[in-house]
Design a protein around this motif. Structure first.
Motif, PDB file in Angstrom:
ATOM      1  N   MET A 289       0.848  -1.201   0.000  1.00  0.00           N
ATOM      2  CA  MET A 289       0.000   0.000   0.000  1.00  0.00           C
ATOM      3  C   MET A 289       0.877   1.242   0.000  1.00  0.00           C
ATOM      4  SD  MET A 289      -3.124   0.901   2.605  1.00  0.00           S
ATOM      5  CE  MET A 289      -2.139   0.584   4.078  1.00  0.00           C
ATOM      6  N   MET A 290       0.522   2.213  -0.843  1.00  0.00           N
ATOM      7  CA  MET A 290       1.218   3.492  -0.880  1.00  0.00           C
ATOM      8  C   MET A 290       0.370   4.544  -0.170  1.00  0.00           C
ATOM      9  SD  MET A 290       0.603   4.290  -4.939  1.00  0.00           S
ATOM     10  CE  MET A 290       1.613   5.757  -4.949  1.00  0.00           C
TER      11      MET A 290
ATOM     12  N   GLU B 204      -0.310  -2.049  -4.969  1.00  0.00           N
ATOM     13  CA  GLU B 204      -1.677  -2.287  -5.444  1.00  0.00           C
ATOM     14  C   GLU B 204      -2.702  -1.336  -4.842  1.00  0.00           C
ATOM     15  OE1 GLU B 204      -4.823  -6.064  -5.749  1.00  0.00           O
ATOM     16  OE2 GLU B 204      -2.897  -6.254  -4.697  1.00  0.00           O
ATOM     17  N   TYR B 205      -2.509  -0.975  -3.575  1.00  0.00           N
ATOM     18  CA  TYR B 205      -3.497  -0.179  -2.856  1.00  0.00           C
ATOM     19  C   TYR B 205      -2.923   1.197  -2.512  1.00  0.00           C
ATOM     20  CZ  TYR B 205      -6.157  -4.494  -2.233  1.00  0.00           C
ATOM     21  OH  TYR B 205      -6.870  -5.642  -2.450  1.00  0.00           O
ATOM     22  N   VAL B 206      -3.840   2.136  -2.229  1.00  0.00           N
ATOM     23  CA  VAL B 206      -3.423   3.484  -1.835  1.00  0.00           C
ATOM     24  C   VAL B 206      -4.318   3.941  -0.693  1.00  0.00           C
ATOM     25  CG1 VAL B 206      -4.917   4.514  -3.612  1.00  0.00           C
ATOM     26  CG2 VAL B 206      -3.079   5.865  -2.635  1.00  0.00           C
ATOM     27  N   VAL B 207      -3.733   4.607   0.292  1.00  0.00           N
ATOM     28  CA  VAL B 207      -4.501   5.254   1.355  1.00  0.00           C
ATOM     29  C   VAL B 207      -4.340   6.763   1.185  1.00  0.00           C
ATOM     30  CG1 VAL B 207      -2.545   4.931   2.960  1.00  0.00           C
ATOM     31  CG2 VAL B 207      -4.785   5.593   3.847  1.00  0.00           C
ATOM     32  N   VAL B 208      -5.471   7.468   1.081  1.00  0.00           N
ATOM     33  CA  VAL B 208      -5.490   8.921   0.923  1.00  0.00           C
ATOM     34  C   VAL B 208      -5.985   9.516   2.232  1.00  0.00           C
ATOM     35  CG1 VAL B 208      -6.360  10.876  -0.401  1.00  0.00           C
ATOM     36  CG2 VAL B 208      -5.992   8.669  -1.530  1.00  0.00           C
ATOM     37  N   ALA B 209      -5.201  10.396   2.851  1.00  0.00           N
ATOM     38  CA  ALA B 209      -5.545  10.923   4.168  1.00  0.00           C
ATOM     39  C   ALA B 209      -5.273  12.424   4.217  1.00  0.00           C
ATOM     40  CB  ALA B 209      -4.741  10.210   5.256  1.00  0.00           C
TER      41      ALA B 209
ATOM     42  N   LYS C 168      16.547   4.873  -1.125  1.00  0.00           N
ATOM     43  CA  LYS C 168      16.826   4.882  -2.560  1.00  0.00           C
ATOM     44  C   LYS C 168      15.606   4.429  -3.362  1.00  0.00           C
ATOM     45  CE  LYS C 168      21.821   4.145  -2.164  1.00  0.00           C
ATOM     46  NZ  LYS C 168      22.965   3.249  -2.495  1.00  0.00           N
ATOM     47  N   GLN C 169      14.862   3.487  -2.800  1.00  0.00           N
ATOM     48  CA  GLN C 169      13.634   3.018  -3.428  1.00  0.00           C
ATOM     49  C   GLN C 169      12.456   3.452  -2.571  1.00  0.00           C
ATOM     50  OE1 GLN C 169      13.639   1.481  -6.393  1.00  0.00           O
ATOM     51  NE2 GLN C 169      15.880   1.541  -6.463  1.00  0.00           N
ATOM     52  N   ASN C 170      11.399   3.954  -3.205  1.00  0.00           N
ATOM     53  CA  ASN C 170      10.217   4.441  -2.502  1.00  0.00           C
ATOM     54  C   ASN C 170      10.596   5.612  -1.595  1.00  0.00           C
ATOM     55  OD1 ASN C 170       8.343   2.589  -3.663  1.00  0.00           O
ATOM     56  ND2 ASN C 170       9.192   0.987  -2.345  1.00  0.00           N
ATOM     57  N   GLY C 171      10.084   5.667  -0.354  1.00  0.00           N
ATOM     58  CA  GLY C 171      10.410   6.760   0.552  1.00  0.00           C
ATOM     59  C   GLY C 171       9.410   7.896   0.476  1.00  0.00           C
TER      60      GLY C 171
ATOM     61  N   PRO D 265       5.572   1.908   2.501  1.00  0.00           N
ATOM     62  CA  PRO D 265       6.958   2.245   2.125  1.00  0.00           C
ATOM     63  C   PRO D 265       7.090   3.492   1.266  1.00  0.00           C
ATOM     64  CG  PRO D 265       6.116   0.569   0.643  1.00  0.00           C
ATOM     65  CD  PRO D 265       4.986   0.894   1.593  1.00  0.00           C
ATOM     66  N   ARG D 266       5.973   3.997   0.747  1.00  0.00           N
ATOM     67  CA  ARG D 266       6.031   5.088  -0.240  1.00  0.00           C
ATOM     68  C   ARG D 266       4.936   6.093   0.106  1.00  0.00           C
ATOM     69  NH1 ARG D 266       7.865   4.987  -5.762  1.00  0.00           N
ATOM     70  NH2 ARG D 266       6.809   6.467  -7.112  1.00  0.00           N
TER      71      ARG D 266
END
Length: 366
Positions: free
Chosen positions: A1-2, A114-119, A76-79, A48-49
């Protein structure tokens, strides 16, 4: 999840506290900023992102977040990604969050998550997003909205929600509606990334550009929108009375421990300063005092941020004094909120009420 922390057109009535900063970076609880709560919750949940969609007055936001090292997001990856508004002309500032999501669609496309949380950033809470995602998958939801039962009088601006017997959202109002419900939305939404992108493109094609108002609320009958009930502490901090109230509630140790340590710790920008020095004859009772302060007078039932100086004979009661404030000799504060670097000259007395605290602008001398 991002993760997406959406700062675009946040609803707030914070007056002078947001005159030179965005709502996300309003100082809170002695040494934190409001954005620390949702950002730390995401990190503790294994997200992670994280992208922070900035809008206006984001200089202090950039300074506070930096590279994300204090939240273990300097990778280096995501963040951590801070995405300023994309605009071709000044009229773009008036456009909603869906427009900004669309302008940064490459950010979403390049992520394999695959998933995203918007807050939003103004919810002072400690949330386990991993548990919410588990429920989202188990129920086969299209969208999961994090909600909180809120039976007592509200001081913050919230969006009320009504559910059916199965926990599905059947009605959701805007912030100033009259829906008869004791459930409020915590402005946290979990969905598949491809569904979010579909909502973005479909709504914009219809001339609509706000995620909740235009993309989610009109589709409550079409989409399976379920609620996740948050059972921990919640502070909706987007008005002056709510800011004062929720800061004062933190003087209760049970509330403090629940907000800052369960289910995970809340992180913030680290500043290395010496411990507070309590001079001979000083007194501090039932207060939160950050590091770097110097106390010669009396502090009672108050919150002092870093570097505050309370001179001899001064009395601070039921007040919030932000970073590097100075209370002169024999000065007196009661029910006040002092922004950063405010100086109160000797002998001055300021008094507000718990419903309407006295406000002092940043760097003012009184």
């Amino acid at each position: 999840m991002m993760g997406v922390i959406n700062l675009i057109h946040e609803t707030e009535e914070m007056g002078s506290l947001t005159a030179s900063r965005c709502l996300a970076t309003v100082p809170f609880a002695g040494r934190y900023r409001l954005i620390d709560f949702v950002l730390s919750s995401m990190v503790n949940s294994g997200v992670p992102r994280v992208a922070v969609f900035a809008h206006t007055k984001f200089r202090s936001l950039m300074d506070h977040l930096g590279s994300g090292g204090n939240w273990d997001l300097h990778r280096k990856q995501n963040g951590l990604f801070v995405l300023p508004p994309s605009m071709e002309d000044m009229t773009d500032f008036g456009k909603g969050d869906l427009y900004q999501f669309y302008r940064n669609r490459d950010y979403f496309a390049r992520s394999g998550l695959e998933y995203v949380v918007v807050a939003r950033s103004h919810m002072a809470c400690n949330v386990d997003f991993a548990a919410i995602l588990d429920q989202h998958r188990e129920k086969g939801s299209d969208i999961t909205v994090v909600c909180k039962k809120w039976p007592h009088a509200q001081t913050g601006l919230t969006r009320k929600v009504k559910l059916d017997a199965g926990g599905r959202v059947v009605e959701m109002q805007d912030h100033f509606g009259r829906l008869a419900s004791d459930l409020v939305s915590m402005e946290m939404y979990i969905m598949r990334k491809d569904l979010l992108m579909d909502l973005v493109e479909t709504s914009l094609a219809q001339g609509k550009d706000h995620l909740v108002r235009h993309a989610i609320v009109p589709r409550l009958s079409e989409l399976n929108v379920d609620a996740y009930m948050h059972d921990g502490y919640l502070g909706v901090v987007n008005t002056i009375p709510s800011y004062y109230r929720h800061n004062m509630e933190l003087l209760n140790p049970d509330v403090w421990n629940e907000l800052f340590f369960r289910p995970g710790p809340i992180f913030t920008k680290v500043k290395d300063e010496p411990p507070t020095r309590y001079r001979s004859g000083s007194q501090a009772i039932h207060s939160l005092v950050a590091n770097g302060c110097e106390i010669e007078g009396t502090v009672e039932n108050s919150i002092l941020f870093r570097g505050v100086k309370v001179r001899k004979g001064a009395v601070v009661r039921n007040s919030i004094v932000m970073q590097n404030g100075i209370i002169g000799e024999n000065g007196r504060l009661e029910n006040c909120i002092l922004d950063k670097e405010v100086e109160i000259r000797p002998q001055q007395q300021l008094r507000g009420t718990s419903e309407m605290p006295f406000m002092a602008l940043k760097r003012n001398v009184i």
